[in-house]
Design an enzyme around this catalytic site. Structure first.
Site, PDB file in Angstrom:
ATOM      1  N   ALA A 129       0.841  -1.202   0.000  1.00 24.37           N
ATOM      2  CA  ALA A 129       0.000   0.000   0.000  1.00 24.37           C
ATOM      3  C   ALA A 129       0.876   1.252   0.000  1.00 24.37           C
ATOM      4  O   ALA A 129       2.058   1.198  -0.340  1.00 24.37           O
ATOM      5  CB  ALA A 129      -0.935  -0.030   1.197  1.00 24.37           C
ATOM      6  N   SER A 130       0.295   2.369   0.406  1.00 30.72           N
ATOM      7  CA  SER A 130       0.999   3.643   0.307  1.00 30.72           C
ATOM      8  C   SER A 130       2.055   3.823   1.382  1.00 30.72           C
ATOM      9  O   SER A 130       3.100   4.425   1.138  1.00 30.72           O
ATOM     10  CB  SER A 130       0.000   4.791   0.386  1.00 30.72           C
ATOM     11  OG  SER A 130      -0.783   4.686   1.560  1.00 30.72           O
ATOM     12  N   LEU A 131       1.804   3.306   2.578  1.00 29.96           N
ATOM     13  CA  LEU A 131       2.708   3.535   3.698  1.00 29.96           C
ATOM     14  C   LEU A 131       3.395   2.272   4.198  1.00 29.96           C
ATOM     15  O   LEU A 131       4.374   2.359   4.938  1.00 29.96           O
ATOM     16  CB  LEU A 131       1.937   4.166   4.871  1.00 29.96           C
ATOM     17  CG  LEU A 131       1.143   5.443   4.571  1.00 29.96           C
ATOM     18  CD1 LEU A 131       0.428   5.922   5.828  1.00 29.96           C
ATOM     19  CD2 LEU A 131       2.043   6.533   4.008  1.00 29.96           C
ATOM     20  N   ALA A 132       2.876   1.110   3.823  1.00 34.82           N
ATOM     21  CA  ALA A 132       3.404  -0.140   4.366  1.00 34.82           C
ATOM     22  C   ALA A 132       3.063  -1.295   3.438  1.00 34.82           C
ATOM     23  O   ALA A 132       2.275  -1.141   2.499  1.00 34.82           O
ATOM     24  CB  ALA A 132       2.816  -0.395   5.757  1.00 34.82           C
ATOM     25  N   GLN A 133       3.680  -2.443   3.701  1.00 33.25           N
ATOM     26  CA  GLN A 133       3.298  -3.659   2.994  1.00 33.25           C
ATOM     27  C   GLN A 133       3.110  -4.786   3.995  1.00 33.25           C
ATOM     28  O   GLN A 133       3.618  -4.733   5.116  1.00 33.25           O
ATOM     29  CB  GLN A 133       4.326  -4.036   1.924  1.00 33.25           C
ATOM     30  CG  GLN A 133       5.709  -4.367   2.389  1.00 33.25           C
ATOM     31  CD  GLN A 133       6.683  -4.469   1.207  1.00 33.25           C
ATOM     32  OE1 GLN A 133       6.685  -3.650   0.290  1.00 33.25           O
ATOM     33  NE2 GLN A 133       7.525  -5.501   1.224  1.00 33.25           N
ATOM     34  N   VAL A 134       2.341  -5.803   3.575  1.00 34.60           N
ATOM     35  CA  VAL A 134       1.933  -6.881   4.480  1.00 34.60           C
ATOM     36  C   VAL A 134       2.526  -8.208   4.009  1.00 34.60           C
ATOM     37  O   VAL A 134       2.420  -8.562   2.829  1.00 34.60           O
ATOM     38  CB  VAL A 134       0.391  -6.985   4.536  1.00 34.60           C
ATOM     39  CG1 VAL A 134      -0.021  -8.130   5.461  1.00 34.60           C
ATOM     40  CG2 VAL A 134      -0.215  -5.669   5.002  1.00 34.60           C
ATOM     41  N   ASP A 281     -11.277   4.733   5.467  1.00 40.80           N
ATOM     42  CA  ASP A 281     -10.549   4.482   4.215  1.00 40.80           C
ATOM     43  C   ASP A 281     -11.111   3.223   3.556  1.00 40.80           C
ATOM     44  O   ASP A 281     -10.410   2.231   3.381  1.00 40.80           O
ATOM     45  CB  ASP A 281      -9.056   4.314   4.532  1.00 40.80           C
ATOM     46  CG  ASP A 281      -8.192   4.356   3.285  1.00 40.80           C
ATOM     47  OD1 ASP A 281      -8.690   4.798   2.229  1.00 40.80           O
ATOM     48  OD2 ASP A 281      -7.019   3.944   3.357  1.00 40.80           O
TER      49      ASP A 281
END
Length: 340
Positions: A129-134, A281
């Protein structure tokens, strides 16, 4: 992030803004010189061309640019359809960062090596995503978990981008005689992005939403493992499902898309009107749908709510006032509308 990188980001953003804005202004001038009515020109090809420019820039710069693209991709009430169609890809098609970068953040935050804390850890993320990844991982207990890791230097990137976007919007509103109001959107993002970067607040918000729906079997929120969560890392129960805008997959699972729409309306009405606190969101990447078969054999949708970094508390009485406004509109009571 060094000064050269900041300058490069600022320059790319400024050039993109000039290209997009200039392309529309040039068409207007050309039409007027030829005695044509600019309002009658078909702008769809230009909308699509510029949307791809914005998309490619967002993918290259990431950070706030991805977040802005995601917002535009959900606002079909404001932006042309071509922008929404192209930029909605930023909801789930963001390129991931290399594992070599992310593991440094993970181990620095948790204070131990990955193999000391997890029985297995997938280096390829399941979502970016925009700020982090999973990433998907397995605890020593054998439980499957999702680990959300904030990108390195993303806080500095967001600060730089906010300054750039604020300046460009201010210039745009001065130049254009009928500007689209973008500054309110930017101010809202300035207010909330700093909060989104603190994952402890996201954990608090997720648990608050979970409590709101603790007696509602139609809604699930991933359970957080606090001992493996920090300001930049969240380790949570791994839950998956179908995206609510994936109509073919919903139909194949026996889920009626109309039921999905109605249930989502009920869920968000409950949060906004009844409880005054909601996940703010709600793009398709943050909601999963699963199929549940009842005793009578019917298939009904159940929902997984994700990503509570952007959650909002409404002032007391907001839900009651909004309900009064909607009721006044349905009964065409103008006096009641004004009071509400």
């Amino acid at each position: 992030m060094n000064s050269v990188t900041r300058l490069s980001r600022s320059a790319r953003t400024a050039v993109l803004a000039a290209r997009v804005y200039g392309s529309y202004r040039l068409l207007r001038w050309a039409d007027r010189l030829r005695g044509r009515d600019p309002s009658k020109r078909d702008l769809k090809p230009l909308h699509e061309k510029n949307a791809w420019l914005v998309y490619n820039n967002a993918i290259a710069l990431r950070g706030l640019m991805i977040k802005l693209a995601q917002v535009i991709g959900t606002r079909s009430d404001v932006f042309p359809r071509e922008y929404v169609q192209v930029l909605s890809q930023c909801h789930d098609a963001v390129p991931s960062r290399p594992w070599s970068e992310m593991v440094q953040v993970l181990e620095a935050e948790l204070g131990r090596k990955v193999d000391e804390l997890f029985d297995g850890f997938e280096q390829t993320p399941v979502a970016s995503a925009s700020l982090a990844q999973v990433h998907r991982a397995r605890l020593k207990s054998g439980e499957s978990v999702a680990v959300k890791i904030q990108y390195p230097d993303v806080a500095d990137v967001v600060r730089t981008d906010l300054i750039n976007v604020s300046r460009l919007c201010a210039v745009y509103e001065r130049l254009d005689p009928q500007p689209m109001e973008l500054m309110p959107l930017v101010r809202e993002m300035q207010k909330h992005l700093a909060l989104e970067l603190d994952f402890r607040r996201e954990v608090e918000s997720s648990e608050r939403i979970a409590m709101l729906f603790k007696d509602d079997p139609a809604v699930s929120v991933p359970r957080v493992h606090h001992e493996l969560s920090t300001t930049r890392v969240i380790t949570m129960e791994f839950l998956s499902g179908i995206k609510p805008n994936d109509k073919p997959s919903l139909t194949a699972a026996g889920i009626d898309p109309q039921d999905v729409v109605q249930e989502l309306m009920r869920i968000y009405t409950t949060m906004i009107l009844a409880r005054g606190f909601f996940q703010a969101d709600p793009h398709p990447g943050n909601i999963f749908v699963t199929a549940h078969r009842t005793r009578s054999g019917n298939v009904i949708p159940r929902f997984v709510l994700l990503d509570f970094g952007l959650s909002k508390e409404l002032p007391d009485g907001f839900g009651y006032g909004l309900f009064n406004l909607m009721f006044a509109m349905m009964t065409t009571n103008e006096g009641a509308m004004v009071r509400a």
